[in-house]
Design a protein around this motif. Structure first.
Motif, mmCIF file in Angstrom:
data_model
loop_
_atom_site.group_PDB
_atom_site.id
_atom_site.type_symbol
_atom_site.label_atom_id
_atom_site.label_comp_id
_atom_site.label_asym_id
_atom_site.label_seq_id
_atom_site.Cartn_x
_atom_site.Cartn_y
_atom_site.Cartn_z
ATOM 1 N N PRO A 1 -44.317 -23.124 -10.578
ATOM 2 C CA PRO A 1 -44.512 -21.782 -9.825
ATOM 3 C C PRO A 1 -45.751 -21.630 -9.448
ATOM 4 N N GLY A 2 -45.813 -21.378 -8.406
ATOM 5 C CA GLY A 2 -47.475 -20.228 -8.039
ATOM 6 C C GLY A 2 -47.553 -18.924 -8.746
ATOM 7 N N SER A 3 -48.514 -18.670 -8.870
ATOM 8 C CA SER A 3 -48.612 -17.384 -9.435
ATOM 9 C C SER A 3 -48.430 -15.963 -8.452
ATOM 10 N N LEU A 4 -47.675 -16.164 -7.654
ATOM 11 C CA LEU A 4 -47.049 -15.496 -6.449
ATOM 12 C C LEU A 4 -46.080 -14.582 -7.595
ATOM 13 N N LEU A 5 -46.018 -13.227 -7.865
ATOM 14 C CA LEU A 5 -44.931 -12.681 -8.336
ATOM 15 C C LEU A 5 -44.650 -11.079 -7.167
ATOM 16 N N GLN A 6 -43.271 -11.207 -6.543
ATOM 17 C CA GLN A 6 -42.538 -10.051 -5.944
ATOM 18 C C GLN A 6 -41.796 -9.234 -6.310
ATOM 19 N N ALA A 7 -41.502 -8.011 -6.814
ATOM 20 C CA ALA A 7 -40.869 -7.423 -7.378
ATOM 21 C C ALA A 7 -40.066 -6.368 -6.240
ATOM 22 N N ASN A 8 -38.743 -6.806 -6.089
ATOM 23 C CA ASN A 8 -37.635 -5.384 -4.685
ATOM 24 C C ASN A 8 -36.987 -4.964 -5.407
ATOM 25 N N ARG B 1 -36.290 2.980 -12.309
ATOM 26 C CA ARG B 1 -36.031 2.926 -10.463
ATOM 27 C C ARG B 1 -36.834 2.323 -9.383
ATOM 28 N N SER B 2 -36.250 0.950 -8.737
ATOM 29 C CA SER B 2 -36.485 1.399 -7.939
ATOM 30 C C SER B 2 -38.183 0.735 -7.688
ATOM 31 N N VAL B 3 -38.539 -0.142 -8.272
ATOM 32 C CA VAL B 3 -40.066 -0.976 -8.179
ATOM 33 C C VAL B 3 -39.778 -1.423 -7.885
ATOM 34 N N SER B 4 -40.651 -1.636 -6.794
ATOM 35 C CA SER B 4 -41.336 -2.759 -5.972
ATOM 36 C C SER B 4 -43.226 -2.695 -5.958
ATOM 37 N N GLY C 1 -39.835 6.525 -15.463
ATOM 38 C CA GLY C 1 -39.253 5.703 -14.766
ATOM 39 C C GLY C 1 -38.938 5.546 -13.015
ATOM 40 N N SER C 2 -40.546 6.269 -12.743
ATOM 41 C CA SER C 2 -39.944 6.012 -11.367
ATOM 42 C C SER C 2 -41.816 5.947 -11.160
ATOM 43 N N VAL C 3 -42.183 5.052 -9.698
ATOM 44 C CA VAL C 3 -43.272 5.564 -9.292
ATOM 45 C C VAL C 3 -43.704 6.077 -8.680
ATOM 46 N N VAL C 4 -44.402 6.987 -8.921
ATOM 47 C CA VAL C 4 -45.851 7.643 -8.720
ATOM 48 C C VAL C 4 -47.065 7.599 -8.428
ATOM 49 N N ALA C 5 -47.300 6.779 -8.481
ATOM 50 C CA ALA C 5 -48.663 6.344 -6.924
ATOM 51 C C ALA C 5 -48.298 4.873 -7.905
ATOM 52 N N LEU C 6 -49.275 4.066 -6.270
ATOM 53 C CA LEU C 6 -49.607 2.585 -6.266
ATOM 54 C C LEU C 6 -50.551 2.320 -5.428
ATOM 55 N N GLY C 7 -51.352 1.279 -5.627
ATOM 56 C CA GLY C 7 -52.131 0.953 -4.941
ATOM 57 C C GLY C 7 -53.995 0.356 -5.789
ATOM 58 N N PRO C 8 -55.157 0.013 -4.917
ATOM 59 C CA PRO C 8 -56.065 -0.119 -5.652
ATOM 60 C C PRO C 8 -56.121 0.840 -6.929
ATOM 61 N N ARG C 9 -57.270 0.594 -8.374
ATOM 62 C CA ARG C 9 -57.290 1.130 -9.267
ATOM 63 C C ARG C 9 -58.167 2.092 -9.496
#
Length: 582
Positions: free
Chosen positions: A329-336, A351-354, A545-553
């Motif tokens: 496979p390619g290296s593209l990883l998707q979590a939904n 819980r519900s990490v994307s 268990g929940s995402v509180v921040a997501l984005g560029p480092r």
């Protein structure tokens, strides 16, 4: 219950059928062995009724030579039967070894199931031991018991009825033995397994046990478990011993009764002395298989319990479905919407990490201890199942890949490093039996572990006895990183990869991540140390268990620093010193 309701049963039956051809020959040998068992009674009959009456030395010598040859033939056939039965057991175990071992690896994902996984291997040994024990050959000999009793009827009907009544009493004792001791034997086995499981846990944690002064406490607890197991075992053995002793004593009494009753009929002129002796020997031979089976009854009970346990275990871990082998496979990883319920847990830890991870990028997952970082890493490798959501690698969901092939595409460095008994080279090449020196050295160089390995006494051929203390924690972690990089995976998942590394090791780790990204591969790093995210392009902050921040480092770090309620790390820049700010 239908076979469809017991998925593990057909596998056990198929393994048992592997020895069907050999079992036929074992029955054939049993036929001739039991026919030859008549040698003793017939010899005694001829000596008493013919030789002594005729006083013929020549007849005695001829009969003795014939008997010697017959007994020698019986020994050969009995030995051959034993060898055949041992090979039936070996075929049975060989047919299930790989399947059971693979199932134990799968079930070991749940820590609560690990003691059962160890016990189920002993259950398979118990089934194999059944075939080499005397109990099965005794069962094969039991169908000849009516024939021997019928021969006693020929000598005299009264002797035959006494022998038949005695045989029925012994059979009743055997059935009572099964009814009375089955539960007690099962309780003994359970108590013994608990003691063994506790001992294994103590051995695995010996460093903590000895360094923290826990030896006496653990010893006391182990002794209590062993004493309980011993009490249960003695209780089971006592009851089994009662029936075994009763059976043995009654059989000896019955032989003497036949002898005494036969002597009476000899005095009455209704029986010859030879028939009297032969009848007593025949009765002993007729009842010997029953007594032998009762003496080895715990072996049969242990095997029956092992069969049921294996059936349940294999039913709980069905054979994997055949999957179409997908290309690399390619290296593209998707979590939904990934939600994780760890094996044995009652509530989700994630819980519900994307998120989406592009090739050539690194994603850092940070958060407090217990926030779900390691749980997410285990799901992304395919080790744990998801409660909800999906993960795609190269466009295909993880369950579309064969687990063996998926493991080649994903390099994984777990938080707890485990090495196996073997050389460093074998550990890096994932214990493969095929030599691959070029691939091993290349993986070690990518992990910046080559120079470290070369400084060891035997280099790549240094033998490791599993997780012994020959290597430091940092050395084991770097070897495990080389193992993760072996085989050119498309995705690298590192769980606390610098927890045991010094500053030099952390720099080497960052160089490894950088080169991996430059080759168009993807990296995921879970950590609470800022040095580990120096090469990360994106960050996810987990909290409970929940995402509180997501984005560029840098943006995520700036937000976490500004918000005191969130887990925070100081800004991490390549080549800069970083400090944790919690």
């Amino acid at each position: 219950m239908a076979t469809e309701d017991k998925p593990g049963l057909p596998e056990l039956q198929a393994a048992r059928r592997k020895g069907r051809g050999l079992l036929f020959w074992a029955f054939v040998f049993s036929i001739f062995v039991n026919i030859l068992m008549l040698t003793g009674p017939l010899y005694m009959l001829q000596v008493y009724d013919r030789v002594l009456a005729s006083k013929s030395v020549e007849t005695l010598v001829a009969l003795s030579l014939l008997v010697t040859m017959l007994y020698a033939l019986m020994a050969v056939l009995d030995y051959a039967r034993g060898r055949v039965m041992a090979r039936i057991g070996a075929r049975f175990q060989t047919a299930l070894d790989a399947r059971v071992f693979r199932a134990t690896l799968q079930r070991s994902a749940n820590p609560h199931d690990r003691p059962a996984c160890t016990a189920v291997l002993r259950d398979l040994d118990a089934l194999q031991n059944l075939f080499v024990s005397p109990v099965l050959t005794a069962i094969m000999d039991m169908p000849w018991t009516p024939l021997f009793i019928a021969a006693i009827f020929i000598f005299h009907p009264v002797l035959g009825w006494v022998a038949l009544a005695g045989a029925l009493i012994i059979v009743v004792l055997a059935l009572l033995n099964q009814v009375v001791t089955a539960y007690r034997v099962r309780m003994s086995q359970i108590a013994t397994q608990r003691a063994h499981a506790f001992a294994e846990q103590a051995h695995e944690a010996s460093e903590v046990a000895l360094s923290q002064g826990m030896r006496d406490s653990l010893q006391t607890r182990y002794k209590r478990l062993r004493n309980l197991a011993l009490r249960e075992s003695m209780n089971a053995n006592d009851w089994t011993g009662i029936f075994t002793s009763l059976t043995k004593a009654f059989r000896l009494f019955l032989q003497s009764a036949i002898l005494g009753l036969g002597a009476y009929f000899v005095l009455q002129g209704e029986l010859t002395p030879g028939s009297m002796i032969a009848g007593s020997i025949l009765l002993g031979r007729a009842l010997a298989p029953v007594e032998q089976a009762m003496g080895n009854w715990p072996v049969l009970q242990r095997a029956r319990a092992g069969w049921k346990t294996l059936e349940r275990f294999l039913s709980a871990v069905p054979l994997p479905e055949d999957r179409t082998e997908l290309p690399v496979p390619g290296s593209l990883l998707q979590a939904n919407g990934v939600t994780i319920m760890p094996p044995g847990a009652k509530k989700p830890t994630v819980r519900s990490v994307s998120f989406t991870l592009e090739p050539g990028h690194a994603l850092g997952i940070i958060g407090k201890s217990g926030s779900g970082k390691s749980s997410l890493a285990r799901v992304l490798t395919g080790y744990w199942p998801m409660a909800a959501g999906e993960v795609r690698l190269g466009g295909a969901t993880l369950n579309q890949y064969d687990p063996m092939h998926l493991g080649r595409h994903i390099g994984y460095l777990p938080q707890t490093v485990s090495l196996f008994a073997g050389t460093i080279s074998e550990n890096i090449r994932r214990m493969s039996l095929e030599s691959d020196s070029k691939g091993v050295v290349e993986a070690a160089k990518q992990a910046n572990a080559h120079e470290m390995i070369m400084q060891l006494p035997n280099g790549y051929d240094t033998y490791l006895d599993g997780n012994e203390n020959q290597l430091s924690g940092g050395q084991r972690q770097r070897i495990a990183l080389a193992r993760a990089l072996y085989g050119d995976p498309v995705l690298l998942i590192l769980d606390e990869p610098n927890s045991m590394l010094d500053a030099e090791g952390s720099d080497a780790l960052n160089q490894t991540v950088k080169r991996f990204k430059e080759r168009g591969k993807a990296v995921i790093i879970t950590t609470h140390r800022p040095a580990a995210i120096a090469e990360c392009d994106m960050l996810i902050v987990l909290d409970k268990g929940s995402v509180v921040a997501l984005g560029p480092r840098d943006e995520v770090l700036a937000k976490t620093i500004a918000d005191p309620r969130k887990p925070r790390l100081a800004t991490a820049r390549p080549g800069k010193s970083n400090k944790v700010a919690m």
